[in-house]
Enzyme design. Structure first.
Site, PDB file in Angstrom:
ATOM      1  CG  ASP A 161      -0.119   0.071  -2.544  1.00  0.00           C
ATOM      2  OD1 ASP A 161       0.433   1.168  -2.706  1.00  0.00           O
ATOM      3  OD2 ASP A 161      -0.314  -0.748  -3.451  1.00  0.00           O
ATOM      4  CB  SER A 176       7.158  -8.330   4.101  1.00  0.00           C
ATOM      5  OG  SER A 176       7.670  -8.134   2.792  1.00  0.00           O
TER       6      SER A 176
HETATM    7  P1  ADP Z   1       2.658  -6.186   2.689  1.00  0.00           P
HETATM    8  O1  ADP Z   1       1.897  -6.477   1.423  1.00  0.00           O
HETATM    9  O2  ADP Z   1       4.091  -5.742   2.431  1.00  0.00           O
HETATM   10  O3  ADP Z   1       2.546  -7.277   3.695  1.00  0.00           O
HETATM   11  P2  ADP Z   1       0.579  -4.530   3.954  1.00  0.00           P
HETATM   12  O4  ADP Z   1       0.226  -3.152   3.514  1.00  0.00           O
HETATM   13  O5  ADP Z   1      -0.429  -5.613   3.756  1.00  0.00           O
HETATM   14  O6  ADP Z   1       1.989  -4.849   3.273  1.00  0.00           O
HETATM   15  O7  ADP Z   1       0.936  -4.489   5.515  1.00  0.00           O
HETATM   16  C1  ADP Z   1       2.158  -4.111   6.056  1.00  0.00           C
HETATM   17  C2  ADP Z   1       1.964  -3.629   7.472  1.00  0.00           C
HETATM   18  O8  ADP Z   1       1.461  -2.291   7.477  1.00  0.00           O
HETATM   19  C3  ADP Z   1       0.965  -4.428   8.321  1.00  0.00           C
HETATM   20  O9  ADP Z   1       1.505  -4.573   9.618  1.00  0.00           O
HETATM   21  C4  ADP Z   1      -0.264  -3.525   8.335  1.00  0.00           C
HETATM   22  O10 ADP Z   1      -1.027  -3.730   9.508  1.00  0.00           O
HETATM   23  C5  ADP Z   1       0.365  -2.172   8.361  1.00  0.00           C
HETATM   24  N1  ADP Z   1      -0.494  -1.029   7.947  1.00  0.00           N
HETATM   25  C6  ADP Z   1      -1.685  -1.037   7.310  1.00  0.00           C
HETATM   26  N2  ADP Z   1      -2.134   0.215   7.114  1.00  0.00           N
HETATM   27  C7  ADP Z   1      -1.215   1.056   7.659  1.00  0.00           C
HETATM   28  C8  ADP Z   1      -1.091   2.477   7.802  1.00  0.00           C
HETATM   29  N3  ADP Z   1      -2.040   3.316   7.362  1.00  0.00           N
HETATM   30  N4  ADP Z   1       0.033   2.971   8.424  1.00  0.00           N
HETATM   31  C9  ADP Z   1       0.990   2.151   8.881  1.00  0.00           C
HETATM   32  N5  ADP Z   1       0.935   0.810   8.779  1.00  0.00           N
HETATM   33  C10 ADP Z   1      -0.156   0.267   8.184  1.00  0.00           C
END
Ligand code: ADP
Length: 176
Positions: free
Chosen positions: A40, A123
């Site tokens: 996000d 998630s």
């Molecule tokens: P949630 O709150 O749904 O768990 P997060 O954003 O904390 O979502 O993380 C979801 C996944 O996305 C994790 O595996 C994280 O490492 C990964 N992630 C973080 N940044 C990026 C990015 N720029 N592109 C793709 N995946 C990412």
């Protein structure tokens, strides 16, 4: 790594979701549609303020559902904000809610005439879903949707870091 599902392609890459030029990228959003960390934060930093402005006007999205906005300055055309479940042990309906978040995202893509969608691993960051389990749910849900909806030509999972990529690769091998 990729597999064909009918005439569509389901692929796994290791990388950054904000760099994808698919018709839509999916954001791992929270119900309040407020900017958080993880995916996000990265999407809102790279895409500029218009994404958050539109999301704020929509205001709310229940767990397991999704909403769509502009992609602002990103290469993609749209951001689909999907709300996955917070993992609470696995017996609180998490698998169904996670599957629903993927399915509802794809339904929005179909409804908007979008042919390619990139997903992060919903998630499995702050929301704590074990990545092996989440990968199985994610890939099965997307595979099943593509079987029924050939209008979606390509779904790309963009996995952040090698451990997540490898977990999804194992899950895809099991599935196919
Ligand atoms: P949630 O709150 O749904 O768990 P997060 O954003 O904390 O979502 O993380 C979801 C996944 O996305 C994790 O595996 C994280 O490492 C990964 N992630 C973080 N940044 C990026 C990015 N720029 N592109 C793709 N995946 C990412």
């Amino acid at each position: 790594m990729q597999v064909n599902v009918g005439d569509s392609i389901l692929e796994l890459v290791e990388g950054d979701i904000t760099r994808q030029d698919t018709d839509a990228i999916v954001n791992a959003a929270n119900s309040q549609l407020r900017v958080g960390g993880g995916v996000d934060g990265a999407i809102n930093r790279a895409g500029g303020p218009r994404i958050q402005e539109e999301a704020r006007r929509i205001g709310y999205c229940p767990t397991g559902q999704a909403v769509i906005t502009t992609a602002g300055d990103l290469p993609a055309r749209h951001v689909i904000h999907a709300v996955g479940p917070i993992f609470q042990g696995g017996d609180k309906g998490e698998p169904d809610l996670l599957a629903s978040a993927y399915r509802e995202s794809l339904k929005l893509a179909s409804a908007h005439g979008l042919a390619s969608v990139a997903f992060p691993s919903l998630s499995t960051g702050v929301y704590g879903y074990p990545v092996d389990q989440a990968g199985r749910v994610a890939l099965k849900t997307v595979r099943d949707y593509l079987t029924q909806h050939p209008e979606i030509k390509r779904v790309r999972f963009v996995l952040f870091g090698q451990p997540t990529f490898e977990a999804y690769a194992r899950a895809l091998q099991e599935l196919s």
